[in-house]
Enzyme design. Structure first.
Site, short mmCIF file in Angstrom:
data_model
loop_
_atom_site.label_atom_id
_atom_site.label_comp_id
_atom_site.label_asym_id
_atom_site.label_seq_id
_atom_site.Cartn_x
_atom_site.Cartn_y
_atom_site.Cartn_z
N HIS A 221 23.17 -18.46 44.22
CA HIS A 221 24.27 -18.70 45.18
C HIS A 221 24.61 -16.60 44.31
O HIS A 221 25.67 -16.36 44.94
CB HIS A 221 25.47 -19.20 44.94
N ASP B 123 17.86 -23.34 40.81
CA ASP B 123 17.31 -23.90 39.70
C ASP B 123 17.64 -25.38 40.33
O ASP B 123 15.96 -26.22 39.83
CB ASP B 123 18.10 -24.16 38.55
#
Length: 481
Positions: free
Chosen positions: A82, A239
Protein backbone atom coordinates in the site's frame (compact mmCIF):
# COMPACT_ATOMS: atom_id res chain seq x y z
CA UNK A 1 32.13 -21.43 -3.03
CA UNK A 2 29.30 -22.59 -0.78
CA UNK A 3 28.45 -26.23 -0.10
CA UNK A 4 24.87 -25.73 -1.31
CA UNK A 5 23.19 -28.58 -3.19
CA UNK A 6 21.57 -26.29 -5.73
CA UNK A 7 21.81 -22.72 -7.00
CA UNK A 8 21.51 -19.94 -4.43
CA UNK A 9 18.74 -17.36 -4.48
CA UNK A 10 18.07 -14.21 -2.45
CA UNK A 11 14.75 -13.32 -0.88
CA UNK A 12 14.20 -9.81 0.49
CA UNK A 13 11.61 -8.56 2.97
CA UNK A 14 11.38 -4.79 3.12
CA UNK A 15 8.96 -4.26 6.01
CA UNK A 16 7.81 -1.29 8.04
CA UNK A 17 10.76 -1.28 10.42
CA UNK A 18 13.63 -2.98 8.57
CA UNK A 19 14.87 -4.75 5.47
CA UNK A 20 15.96 -8.39 5.69
CA UNK A 21 17.78 -10.52 3.13
CA UNK A 22 18.12 -14.31 3.08
CA UNK A 23 20.42 -16.33 0.82
CA UNK A 24 18.70 -19.68 0.32
CA UNK A 25 19.72 -22.97 -1.29
CA UNK A 26 17.09 -23.41 -4.01
CA UNK A 27 17.35 -27.20 -3.78
CA UNK A 28 16.82 -27.63 -0.03
CA UNK A 29 15.48 -24.33 1.34
CA UNK A 30 18.43 -24.06 3.72
CA UNK A 31 19.23 -20.48 4.70
CA UNK A 32 22.96 -20.16 4.13
CA UNK A 33 23.33 -16.45 4.99
CA UNK A 34 21.20 -13.58 6.24
CA UNK A 35 21.35 -9.87 6.97
CA UNK A 36 19.13 -7.15 8.35
CA UNK A 37 19.23 -3.37 8.66
CA UNK A 38 16.70 -0.93 10.13
CA UNK A 39 14.89 2.08 8.74
CA UNK A 40 12.95 4.78 10.52
CA UNK A 41 9.26 5.65 10.51
CA UNK A 42 7.98 9.09 11.46
CA UNK A 43 6.05 9.54 14.70
CA UNK A 44 2.87 11.54 15.20
CA UNK A 45 -0.28 11.48 13.11
CA UNK A 46 1.44 10.44 9.88
CA UNK A 47 3.53 7.34 9.17
CA UNK A 48 6.23 8.09 6.61
CA UNK A 49 9.63 6.71 5.58
CA UNK A 50 12.33 7.84 3.16
CA UNK A 51 12.54 5.16 0.41
CA UNK A 52 16.28 5.79 0.10
CA UNK A 53 16.62 4.27 3.57
CA UNK A 54 15.11 1.05 2.23
CA UNK A 55 17.78 0.92 -0.46
CA UNK A 56 20.56 1.63 2.01
CA UNK A 57 19.15 -1.04 4.33
CA UNK A 58 19.05 -3.54 1.44
CA UNK A 59 22.68 -2.83 0.62
CA UNK A 60 23.68 -3.32 4.26
CA UNK A 61 21.63 -6.51 4.64
CA UNK A 62 23.24 -7.96 1.50
CA UNK A 63 26.70 -6.91 2.72
CA UNK A 64 26.07 -8.93 5.87
CA UNK A 65 25.30 -11.97 3.68
CA UNK A 66 28.87 -11.93 2.42
CA UNK A 67 30.11 -14.06 -0.47
CA UNK A 68 26.90 -16.10 -0.56
CA UNK A 69 25.00 -13.13 -2.04
CA UNK A 70 27.59 -12.88 -4.83
CA UNK A 71 26.90 -16.52 -5.74
CA UNK A 72 23.11 -16.00 -6.00
CA UNK A 73 21.54 -16.63 -9.39
CA UNK A 74 18.23 -14.85 -8.76
CA UNK A 75 16.64 -12.35 -6.36
CA UNK A 76 13.11 -11.28 -5.46
CA UNK A 77 11.74 -8.53 -3.21
CA UNK A 78 8.70 -8.83 -0.94
CA UNK A 79 7.55 -5.56 0.56
CA UNK A 80 5.08 -3.79 2.81
CA UNK A 81 1.87 -3.19 0.89
CA UNK A 82 0.00 0.00 0.00
CA UNK A 83 2.83 2.51 0.55
CA UNK A 84 2.78 5.50 -1.83
CA UNK A 85 6.23 6.23 -3.32
CA UNK A 86 6.38 9.35 -5.50
CA UNK A 87 9.47 9.87 -7.66
CA UNK A 88 10.68 12.88 -9.64
CA UNK A 89 12.15 12.99 -13.15
CA UNK A 90 15.50 11.74 -11.81
CA UNK A 91 13.98 8.78 -9.95
CA UNK A 92 14.46 10.45 -6.57
CA UNK A 93 11.69 10.60 -3.96
CA UNK A 94 9.59 13.76 -4.18
CA UNK A 95 8.76 13.35 -0.48
CA UNK A 96 8.84 10.54 2.10
CA UNK A 97 6.62 7.56 1.28
CA UNK A 98 3.19 7.44 2.89
CA UNK A 99 3.04 4.02 4.57
CA UNK A 100 0.17 1.55 4.89
CA UNK A 101 -0.52 2.54 8.53
CA UNK A 102 -0.79 6.26 7.77
CA UNK A 103 -4.55 6.81 8.19
CA UNK A 104 -4.70 10.53 7.42
CA UNK A 105 -6.47 9.68 4.16
CA UNK A 106 -9.59 8.32 5.91
CA UNK A 107 -11.73 11.28 4.72
CA UNK A 108 -10.53 10.77 1.16
CA UNK A 109 -11.33 7.05 1.41
CA UNK A 110 -14.89 7.76 2.48
CA UNK A 111 -15.31 10.33 -0.26
CA UNK A 112 -13.94 8.05 -3.00
CA UNK A 113 -16.22 5.20 -1.99
CA UNK A 114 -19.22 7.54 -2.16
CA UNK A 115 -18.21 9.23 -5.42
CA UNK A 116 -17.65 6.00 -7.35
CA UNK A 117 -20.80 4.06 -6.61
CA UNK A 118 -20.55 2.91 -3.03
CA UNK A 119 -18.99 -0.15 -1.33
CA UNK A 120 -20.62 -2.80 -3.52
CA UNK A 121 -19.48 -1.14 -6.73
CA UNK A 122 -15.92 -0.85 -5.43
CA UNK A 123 -15.84 -4.49 -4.29
CA UNK A 124 -17.07 -5.70 -7.67
CA UNK A 125 -14.66 -3.42 -9.53
CA UNK A 126 -11.42 -3.77 -7.56
CA UNK A 127 -12.14 -6.67 -5.20
CA UNK A 128 -11.95 -4.37 -2.18
CA UNK A 129 -13.60 -1.36 -0.57
CA UNK A 130 -10.71 1.07 -0.09
CA UNK A 131 -9.93 2.28 3.39
CA UNK A 132 -7.25 4.67 4.57
CA UNK A 133 -4.53 2.05 4.05
CA UNK A 134 -5.07 1.81 0.29
CA UNK A 135 -2.71 3.64 -2.04
CA UNK A 136 -5.48 5.35 -4.03
CA UNK A 137 -6.67 7.18 -0.92
CA UNK A 138 -3.12 8.32 -0.16
CA UNK A 139 -2.77 9.75 -3.65
CA UNK A 140 -6.06 11.60 -3.16
CA UNK A 141 -4.81 12.92 0.19
CA UNK A 142 -1.55 14.08 -1.40
CA UNK A 143 -3.38 15.83 -4.24
CA UNK A 144 -5.52 17.70 -1.72
CA UNK A 145 -2.83 18.60 0.82
CA UNK A 146 0.41 18.75 -1.21
CA UNK A 147 -0.45 19.63 -4.82
CA UNK A 148 3.11 20.75 -5.51
CA UNK A 149 4.33 17.23 -4.71
CA UNK A 150 1.79 15.76 -7.12
CA UNK A 151 2.88 18.16 -9.86
CA UNK A 152 6.52 17.14 -9.32
CA UNK A 153 5.75 13.40 -9.50
CA UNK A 154 6.88 11.55 -12.61
CA UNK A 155 6.50 7.99 -11.31
CA UNK A 156 4.33 6.29 -8.68
CA UNK A 157 5.54 3.09 -7.08
CA UNK A 158 4.85 0.71 -4.21
CA UNK A 159 7.69 -0.10 -1.79
CA UNK A 160 8.64 -3.40 -3.43
CA UNK A 161 8.38 -1.79 -6.89
CA UNK A 162 10.84 0.89 -5.84
CA UNK A 163 13.54 -1.60 -4.83
CA UNK A 164 12.94 -3.87 -7.81
CA UNK A 165 13.28 -0.91 -10.16
CA UNK A 166 16.53 0.17 -8.53
CA UNK A 167 17.83 -3.37 -9.05
CA UNK A 168 16.86 -3.61 -12.74
CA UNK A 169 16.30 -0.08 -14.01
CA UNK A 170 12.85 -1.21 -15.22
CA UNK A 171 9.45 -0.19 -13.85
CA UNK A 172 7.50 -3.32 -12.90
CA UNK A 173 5.13 -4.55 -10.21
CA UNK A 174 3.05 -7.72 -9.75
CA UNK A 175 -0.67 -8.53 -9.48
CA UNK A 176 -0.44 -9.29 -5.75
CA UNK A 177 0.86 -5.87 -4.77
CA UNK A 178 -1.09 -4.02 -7.48
CA UNK A 179 -4.33 -5.44 -6.07
CA UNK A 180 -3.80 -3.44 -2.89
CA UNK A 181 -3.67 -0.06 -4.58
CA UNK A 182 -7.38 0.50 -5.23
CA UNK A 183 -6.70 1.37 -8.89
CA UNK A 184 -6.29 -2.20 -10.21
CA UNK A 185 -9.46 -3.87 -11.51
CA UNK A 186 -9.42 -7.45 -10.25
CA UNK A 187 -11.90 -8.75 -12.81
CA UNK A 188 -9.90 -7.49 -15.79
CA UNK A 189 -6.50 -7.80 -14.04
CA UNK A 190 -5.53 -4.38 -15.34
CA UNK A 191 -5.31 -0.80 -14.12
CA UNK A 192 -8.73 0.82 -13.90
CA UNK A 193 -8.67 3.87 -16.20
CA UNK A 194 -11.87 5.27 -14.69
CA UNK A 195 -10.54 5.28 -11.14
CA UNK A 196 -7.19 6.70 -12.24
CA UNK A 197 -8.94 9.46 -14.15
CA UNK A 198 -11.16 10.24 -11.17
CA UNK A 199 -8.16 10.79 -8.87
CA UNK A 200 -6.06 12.53 -11.52
CA UNK A 201 -3.34 9.90 -11.81
CA UNK A 202 -1.82 9.39 -15.27
CA UNK A 203 -1.47 5.62 -15.91
CA UNK A 204 1.86 6.37 -17.62
CA UNK A 205 3.27 7.05 -14.15
CA UNK A 206 2.58 3.47 -13.04
CA UNK A 207 4.78 0.38 -13.48
CA UNK A 208 3.99 -2.51 -15.81
CA UNK A 209 2.27 -5.43 -14.07
CA UNK A 210 4.46 -8.48 -14.66
CA UNK A 211 3.11 -12.00 -15.10
CA UNK A 212 3.60 -14.59 -12.34
CA UNK A 213 6.89 -16.39 -12.94
CA UNK A 214 8.23 -13.76 -15.29
CA UNK A 215 11.85 -12.65 -15.19
CA UNK A 216 11.49 -8.85 -15.01
CA UNK A 217 15.16 -8.08 -15.61
CA UNK A 218 18.68 -8.59 -14.37
CA UNK A 219 20.62 -6.73 -11.71
CA UNK A 220 22.25 -3.63 -13.14
CA UNK A 221 26.01 -3.08 -12.97
CA UNK A 222 25.68 0.57 -11.93
CA UNK A 223 25.74 0.11 -8.15
CA UNK A 224 27.84 -1.67 -5.53
CA UNK A 225 25.53 -4.56 -4.64
CA UNK A 226 27.29 -7.92 -4.22
CA UNK A 227 25.36 -9.66 -7.03
CA UNK A 228 27.09 -11.15 -10.02
CA UNK A 229 26.47 -9.81 -13.51
CA UNK A 230 23.27 -11.25 -14.98
CA UNK A 231 21.58 -12.15 -11.69
CA UNK A 232 17.89 -12.68 -12.52
CA UNK A 233 15.21 -10.56 -10.86
CA UNK A 234 11.74 -12.00 -10.19
CA UNK A 235 8.60 -9.82 -10.05
CA UNK A 236 8.47 -9.65 -6.25
CA UNK A 237 5.17 -9.03 -4.48
CA UNK A 238 3.50 -7.61 -1.38
CA UNK A 239 4.43 -8.96 2.02
CA UNK A 240 1.29 -11.02 2.65
CA UNK A 241 1.39 -12.62 -0.80
CA UNK A 242 5.09 -13.35 -0.24
CA UNK A 243 4.35 -14.99 3.12
CA UNK A 244 1.66 -17.11 1.42
CA UNK A 245 4.31 -18.27 -1.04
CA UNK A 246 6.71 -18.86 1.84
CA UNK A 247 4.21 -21.20 3.48
CA UNK A 248 3.38 -22.98 0.23
CA UNK A 249 -0.28 -22.34 0.97
CA UNK A 250 -2.97 -24.53 -0.52
CA UNK A 251 -6.55 -23.22 -0.78
CA UNK A 252 -8.51 -23.40 2.47
CA UNK A 253 -5.64 -23.22 4.95
CA UNK A 254 -6.10 -20.15 7.18
CA UNK A 255 -3.18 -17.98 8.27
CA UNK A 256 -3.09 -15.54 11.15
CA UNK A 257 -0.06 -13.25 11.11
CA UNK A 258 0.94 -11.33 14.22
CA UNK A 259 3.17 -8.39 13.40
CA UNK A 260 3.04 -4.59 13.49
CA UNK A 261 -0.27 -5.20 11.77
CA UNK A 262 -2.35 -8.31 12.24
CA UNK A 263 -3.65 -10.18 9.22
CA UNK A 264 -5.78 -13.23 8.54
CA UNK A 265 -5.92 -14.70 5.06
CA UNK A 266 -6.20 -17.84 2.92
CA UNK A 267 -5.58 -18.73 -0.71
CA UNK A 268 -8.76 -19.07 -2.76
CA UNK A 269 -9.51 -20.03 -6.35
CA UNK A 270 -12.51 -17.64 -6.29
CA UNK A 271 -12.16 -13.91 -6.91
CA UNK A 272 -13.34 -12.24 -3.68
CA UNK A 273 -15.58 -9.17 -3.51
CA UNK A 274 -16.79 -8.31 0.00
CA UNK A 275 -19.06 -5.23 -0.06
CA UNK A 276 -18.76 -4.85 3.73
CA UNK A 277 -15.10 -3.93 3.25
CA UNK A 278 -13.95 -6.31 5.99
CA UNK A 279 -12.14 -8.58 3.54
CA UNK A 280 -9.76 -7.13 0.98
CA UNK A 281 -9.97 -9.05 -2.28
CA UNK A 282 -6.27 -9.24 -3.00
CA UNK A 283 -4.66 -11.27 -5.74
CA UNK A 284 -1.88 -13.65 -4.81
CA UNK A 285 1.48 -13.86 -6.58
CA UNK A 286 0.67 -17.05 -8.52
CA UNK A 287 -2.65 -16.50 -10.30
CA UNK A 288 -5.12 -17.29 -7.52
CA UNK A 289 -6.58 -14.96 -4.90
CA UNK A 290 -5.72 -14.00 -1.33
CA UNK A 291 -8.79 -12.70 0.54
CA UNK A 292 -7.38 -10.92 3.57
CA UNK A 293 -8.45 -8.91 6.58
CA UNK A 294 -5.97 -6.62 8.30
CA UNK A 295 -5.85 -4.80 11.61
CA UNK A 296 -3.59 -1.85 12.32
CA UNK A 297 -3.05 -2.71 15.99
CA UNK A 298 -1.36 -5.96 16.85
CA UNK A 299 1.97 -6.70 18.52
CA UNK A 300 3.14 -3.09 18.89
CA UNK A 301 -0.16 -2.06 20.47
CA UNK A 302 -0.09 -4.92 22.98
CA UNK A 303 3.59 -4.24 23.75
CA UNK A 304 2.71 -0.60 24.36
CA UNK A 305 0.04 -1.61 26.87
CA UNK A 306 2.56 -3.90 28.58
CA UNK A 307 5.06 -1.03 28.77
CA UNK A 308 2.46 1.34 30.23
CA UNK A 309 1.70 -1.25 32.90
CA UNK A 310 5.38 -1.95 33.57
CA UNK A 311 4.93 -5.64 32.68
CA UNK A 312 6.74 -8.20 30.57
CA UNK A 313 4.62 -8.99 27.53
CA UNK A 314 4.05 -12.55 28.82
CA UNK A 315 2.83 -11.46 32.28
CA UNK A 316 -0.86 -12.04 31.56
CA UNK A 317 -3.46 -13.18 34.10
CA UNK A 318 -6.93 -14.64 33.44
CA UNK A 319 -9.49 -11.87 32.93
CA UNK A 320 -12.58 -11.15 35.00
CA UNK A 321 -14.70 -9.12 32.61
CA UNK A 322 -12.47 -6.19 31.69
CA UNK A 323 -12.41 -5.25 27.98
CA UNK A 324 -9.64 -3.33 26.23
CA UNK A 325 -9.91 -2.34 22.59
CA UNK A 326 -6.27 -1.54 21.70
CA UNK A 327 -7.01 0.73 18.74
CA UNK A 328 -3.99 2.95 19.43
CA UNK A 329 -3.38 3.86 15.77
CA UNK A 330 -6.99 4.02 14.65
CA UNK A 331 -8.28 0.76 13.20
CA UNK A 332 -8.90 -0.83 9.82
CA UNK A 333 -10.82 -3.95 10.98
CA UNK A 334 -13.28 -2.86 12.22
CA UNK A 335 -13.28 0.26 10.04
CA UNK A 336 -12.61 2.92 12.69
CA UNK A 337 -9.69 4.97 11.34
CA UNK A 338 -10.17 7.77 13.88
CA UNK A 339 -10.56 5.53 16.93
CA UNK A 340 -8.35 5.50 20.00
CA UNK A 341 -7.91 2.78 22.60
CA UNK A 342 -10.86 2.08 24.90
CA UNK A 343 -11.03 0.41 28.33
CA UNK A 344 -14.29 -0.83 29.85
CA UNK A 345 -15.15 -2.84 32.95
CA UNK A 346 -12.36 -1.68 35.27
CA UNK A 347 -12.87 -2.74 38.92
CA UNK A 348 -10.99 -2.29 42.21
CA UNK A 349 -9.79 -5.89 42.00
CA UNK A 350 -8.68 -5.74 38.34
CA UNK A 351 -4.97 -6.57 38.09
CA UNK A 352 -2.36 -5.27 35.66
CA UNK A 353 -1.99 -8.79 34.26
CA UNK A 354 -5.71 -8.94 33.52
CA UNK A 355 -5.52 -5.62 31.70
CA UNK A 356 -2.68 -6.98 29.60
CA UNK A 357 -4.66 -10.13 28.78
CA UNK A 358 -7.57 -7.91 27.78
CA UNK A 359 -5.29 -6.15 25.28
CA UNK A 360 -4.39 -9.51 23.72
CA UNK A 361 -8.06 -10.49 23.63
CA UNK A 362 -9.06 -7.22 21.96
CA UNK A 363 -6.38 -7.56 19.27
CA UNK A 364 -7.20 -11.20 18.46
CA UNK A 365 -10.97 -10.58 18.52
CA UNK A 366 -10.66 -8.20 15.58
CA UNK A 367 -8.79 -10.79 13.50
CA UNK A 368 -10.95 -13.79 14.30
CA UNK A 369 -14.08 -11.82 13.50
CA UNK A 370 -12.96 -11.80 9.88
CA UNK A 371 -11.78 -15.41 9.67
CA UNK A 372 -15.04 -16.92 8.43
CA UNK A 373 -15.34 -14.20 5.79
CA UNK A 374 -11.83 -14.94 4.51
CA UNK A 375 -12.35 -18.69 4.15
CA UNK A 376 -14.40 -20.22 1.36
CA UNK A 377 -17.68 -21.74 2.50
CA UNK A 378 -16.46 -25.28 1.82
CA UNK A 379 -13.20 -24.87 3.79
CA UNK A 380 -12.53 -27.51 6.45
CA UNK A 381 -12.94 -25.78 9.81
CA UNK A 382 -10.75 -28.40 11.54
CA UNK A 383 -7.69 -27.42 9.50
CA UNK A 384 -5.04 -25.98 11.85
CA UNK A 385 -4.71 -22.21 11.87
CA UNK A 386 -1.15 -21.33 10.84
CA UNK A 387 0.22 -18.75 13.28
CA UNK A 388 3.08 -16.66 11.90
CA UNK A 389 4.75 -13.29 12.39
CA UNK A 390 6.78 -11.78 15.19
CA UNK A 391 4.22 -12.60 17.86
CA UNK A 392 3.69 -16.23 16.85
CA UNK A 393 6.36 -17.61 19.16
CA UNK A 394 4.92 -15.78 22.20
CA UNK A 395 3.05 -18.06 24.56
CA UNK A 396 0.48 -15.39 25.48
CA UNK A 397 -0.35 -14.86 21.79
CA UNK A 398 -0.55 -18.60 21.13
CA UNK A 399 -2.85 -19.28 24.07
CA UNK A 400 -5.09 -16.30 23.28
CA UNK A 401 -5.53 -17.44 19.67
CA UNK A 402 -6.26 -21.02 20.77
CA UNK A 403 -8.81 -19.96 23.38
CA UNK A 404 -10.67 -17.47 21.19
CA UNK A 405 -10.55 -19.47 17.94
CA UNK A 406 -11.32 -22.94 19.27
CA UNK A 407 -9.12 -24.32 16.46
CA UNK A 408 -5.89 -26.30 16.48
CA UNK A 409 -2.97 -23.91 15.98
CA UNK A 410 0.21 -24.74 14.09
CA UNK A 411 3.32 -22.61 14.58
CA UNK A 412 5.75 -23.02 11.66
CA UNK A 413 9.38 -23.27 12.73
CA UNK A 414 10.56 -21.31 9.71
CA UNK A 415 11.28 -17.66 10.36
CA UNK A 416 11.20 -14.70 7.97
CA UNK A 417 8.44 -16.18 5.82
CA UNK A 418 8.13 -13.06 3.65
CA UNK A 419 11.80 -13.30 2.68
CA UNK A 420 11.48 -17.07 2.27
CA UNK A 421 8.49 -16.56 -0.03
CA UNK A 422 10.48 -14.08 -2.08
CA UNK A 423 13.31 -16.62 -2.24
CA UNK A 424 10.85 -19.29 -3.41
CA UNK A 425 9.69 -16.91 -6.14
CA UNK A 426 13.32 -16.32 -7.15
CA UNK A 427 13.87 -20.10 -7.24
CA UNK A 428 10.78 -20.46 -9.40
CA UNK A 429 12.11 -18.16 -12.12
CA UNK A 430 15.25 -20.32 -12.24
CA UNK A 431 13.56 -23.71 -12.39
CA UNK A 432 10.14 -22.92 -13.88
CA UNK A 433 8.41 -24.32 -10.77
CA UNK A 434 5.39 -22.93 -8.97
CA UNK A 435 7.00 -21.00 -6.08
CA UNK A 436 4.41 -22.34 -3.62
CA UNK A 437 5.41 -25.86 -4.66
CA UNK A 438 9.04 -24.87 -4.08
CA UNK A 439 8.15 -23.82 -0.52
CA UNK A 440 6.26 -27.08 0.09
CA UNK A 441 9.35 -28.95 -1.09
CA UNK A 442 11.31 -26.92 1.46
CA UNK A 443 8.72 -27.94 4.13
CA UNK A 444 8.50 -24.38 5.42
CA UNK A 445 5.20 -24.88 7.28
CA UNK A 446 6.63 -27.63 9.47
CA UNK A 447 6.09 -26.94 13.16
CA UNK A 448 4.30 -28.06 16.32
CA UNK A 449 0.50 -28.28 16.37
CA UNK A 450 -1.28 -27.10 19.52
CA UNK A 451 -4.52 -28.98 20.07
CA UNK A 452 -7.83 -27.17 19.93
CA UNK A 453 -9.43 -26.06 23.20
CA UNK A 454 -13.01 -25.12 23.92
CA UNK A 455 -13.77 -21.76 22.39
CA UNK A 456 -14.21 -18.88 24.85
CA UNK A 457 -17.43 -17.55 23.34
CA UNK A 458 -18.26 -15.58 26.48
CA UNK A 459 -15.23 -13.32 26.03
CA UNK A 460 -15.89 -12.93 22.29
CA UNK A 461 -19.51 -11.96 22.94
CA UNK A 462 -18.51 -9.48 25.65
CA UNK A 463 -15.94 -7.75 23.41
CA UNK A 464 -18.41 -7.61 20.52
CA UNK A 465 -21.00 -6.01 22.80
CA UNK A 466 -18.61 -3.36 24.07
CA UNK A 467 -17.49 -2.63 20.51
CA UNK A 468 -21.07 -2.26 19.33
CA UNK A 469 -22.07 0.02 22.20
CA UNK A 470 -18.92 2.15 21.88
CA UNK A 471 -18.93 2.45 18.08
CA UNK A 472 -20.36 6.02 18.01
CA UNK A 473 -17.67 7.18 20.45
CA UNK A 474 -14.90 5.37 18.54
CA UNK A 475 -16.02 6.93 15.26
CA UNK A 476 -15.68 10.44 16.74
CA UNK A 477 -12.12 9.70 17.86
CA UNK A 478 -9.42 12.22 17.14
CA UNK A 479 -9.87 14.57 14.19
CA UNK A 480 -7.39 13.93 11.38
CA UNK A 481 -6.61 16.26 8.53
Amino acid sequence: MSAAEGPLVVGVDTSTQSTKALVVDAATGEVVASGQAPHTVSAGVGRESDPRQWWDALREALRQCGEAAHEAAAVSVGGQQHGLVTLDEHGEPVRPALLWNDVRSAPQARRLVEELGGPKAWAERTGSVPGASFTVTKWAWLAEHEPDAVRATRAVRLPHDYLTERLTGLATTDRGDASGTGWWASGQEAYDAGILGHVGLDPALLPRVARPGEVVGTVRDSHDLPFSRGTLVAPGTGDNAAAALGLGLLPGTPVLSLGTSGTVYAVSTHRPADPSGTVAGFADARGDWLPLACTLNCTLAVDRVAALLGLDREAVEPGTGVTLLPYLDGERTPDLPDATGLLHGLRHDTTAGQLLQAAYDGAVHSLLGALDLVLDQDADRSTPLLLIGGGAKGRAWQETVRRLSGRPVQVPEARELVALGAAAQAAGVLTGEDPAAVARRWDTARGPVLDAVERDRETLTRISGVLSDAAPLLRRGATRG
